[in-house]
Design a protein around this motif. Sequence first.
Motif, mmCIF file in Angstrom:
data_model
loop_
_atom_site.group_PDB
_atom_site.id
_atom_site.type_symbol
_atom_site.label_atom_id
_atom_site.label_comp_id
_atom_site.label_asym_id
_atom_site.label_seq_id
_atom_site.Cartn_x
_atom_site.Cartn_y
_atom_site.Cartn_z
ATOM 1 N N MET A 84 0.836 -1.187 0.000
ATOM 2 C CA MET A 84 0.000 0.000 0.000
ATOM 3 C C MET A 84 0.875 1.241 0.000
ATOM 4 O O MET A 84 1.911 1.271 0.637
ATOM 5 C CB MET A 84 -0.897 0.000 1.232
ATOM 6 C CG MET A 84 -1.984 1.023 1.108
ATOM 7 S SD MET A 84 -3.326 0.852 2.270
ATOM 8 C CE MET A 84 -2.864 -0.480 3.282
ATOM 9 N N ASP A 124 0.877 -8.390 1.234
ATOM 10 C CA ASP A 124 0.024 -7.235 0.974
ATOM 11 C C ASP A 124 -0.972 -7.045 2.109
ATOM 12 O O ASP A 124 -1.132 -5.945 2.637
ATOM 13 C CB ASP A 124 -0.713 -7.457 -0.357
ATOM 14 C CG ASP A 124 -1.718 -6.364 -0.640
ATOM 15 O OD1 ASP A 124 -1.295 -5.193 -0.703
ATOM 16 O OD2 ASP A 124 -2.918 -6.670 -0.774
ATOM 17 N N LYS A 135 -1.223 -3.943 4.983
ATOM 18 C CA LYS A 135 -2.457 -3.188 5.180
ATOM 19 C C LYS A 135 -2.938 -3.295 6.624
ATOM 20 O O LYS A 135 -3.406 -2.318 7.204
ATOM 21 C CB LYS A 135 -3.542 -3.700 4.233
ATOM 22 C CG LYS A 135 -3.322 -3.282 2.792
ATOM 23 C CD LYS A 135 -4.278 -3.978 1.866
ATOM 24 C CE LYS A 135 -4.055 -3.517 0.435
ATOM 25 N NZ LYS A 135 -4.730 -4.375 -0.532
ATOM 26 N N SER A 176 -1.106 -1.019 8.750
ATOM 27 C CA SER A 176 -1.371 0.399 8.490
ATOM 28 C C SER A 176 -2.615 0.910 9.216
ATOM 29 O O SER A 176 -2.735 2.099 9.480
ATOM 30 C CB SER A 176 -1.505 0.647 6.983
ATOM 31 O OG SER A 176 -2.760 0.173 6.526
ATOM 32 N N VAL A 223 -7.968 -1.548 -0.136
ATOM 33 C CA VAL A 223 -7.717 -2.092 1.200
ATOM 34 C C VAL A 223 -8.468 -3.399 1.433
ATOM 35 O O VAL A 223 -7.992 -4.269 2.152
ATOM 36 C CB VAL A 223 -8.048 -1.105 2.348
ATOM 37 C CG1 VAL A 223 -7.081 0.051 2.368
ATOM 38 C CG2 VAL A 223 -9.481 -0.636 2.294
#
Lengths: 122, 254
Positions: free
Chosen positions: A1, B114, B118, B121, B175
């Motif tokens: 991201m 991935d 995320k 985050s 997301v």
Amino acid sequence: MKPAMKRSNAPIFWGLFGAGGMLAALFGPVLVFVTGIAVPLGIILPADAMSWSHMHAFAQHWAGKGLLFVVVALFMWHAMHRIYHSLHDLGVHAASATRFACYGLAVLATLLAAGALLAVGF
Amino acid sequence: MSESHRNGKVIRIEVLRYRPEQDEEPFLQAYEVPFSDDMSVLQGLQYIKDWLDGTLSFRWSCRMAICGSCGMMIDGEPRLACKTFLRDFPAGAVRVEALAHFPVERDLVIRMDDFLAKLESIKPWIIPKEQRSIAQGEYLQTPAQLDVYEQFSSCINCLLCYAACPQYGLNPDFVGPGIMALLHRYNADSRDGAAAERMEIAGSEAGVFNCTAVGYCSEVCPKHVDPANAVNQNKTRAAGDYFLRLARPKGGAK
């Protein structure tokens, strides 16, 4: 991201899409019934309910004008948003081109509706 | 597992194999596996690994749908191998593939880098509104406040919702459903005070507006979490944030 998160402008289009969807659900079926079935067949409503003079008067009144404008413009924003996302689902990802075409048509329909309704006068 | 448990029934398990050091591309390999009615697909794979082909790779741990390790495509649907039973495939064959939409590491093992990035985050922990000292006691919460987020806390990070999401398949920057369910779990918690910070992710170009309300994520969830609902609630909230930020006094906030 990606580390830097850019705020999405989607709420504008999603808002117009949502408003159009709500309006389509409330007015769509009854509009089909009135304009496509009841008036042409003379059921419930008189056959001249949609005569030129009636509709002209309707489009001249501020409330009729407002209703026609939101029905045409918001239905169009709703449809174009859905088509834009459906194209994406079908594998057409030319994002900026399809976005421009879809939302451009909605802008065009909005302006034409506004122009026509103003031209009819008050 | 002894022969007496299996009542002579055999199922053909087709596995999508991929061994990066020797295979150009993935290929299907079939195994004939004796089974009994109480055997899961995971147990079928374990039978293959123990008795037929030790080179087969797959992730598993708990065998009881709580660790979230054994998510895979079973006859084309994202499912937990431990929660899916061989007896439910009456045609006598079942196809098992790595979870859709993720890079394959080897055989049925996918790369989840991935998802983990995320997850990190969104700060998936409670960031208290106000720090309390031990003397002040615990952070209290009413049953009604618990109800608001409880179902979202059942997520086990199994990634089935990501394999189900056509939008994640088209755009892996999205997301995605699971992260949105978890983000909502913390944002909706009455003890948490970091919602504004997490909403920057929900309202970003990688955020909730990539969702087209397909809803398959919620259908495949083995823990009855409703990620589609979390996404929808946050579409409304992100749209509110988008328009109301213009009306709010500037202050210290962004």
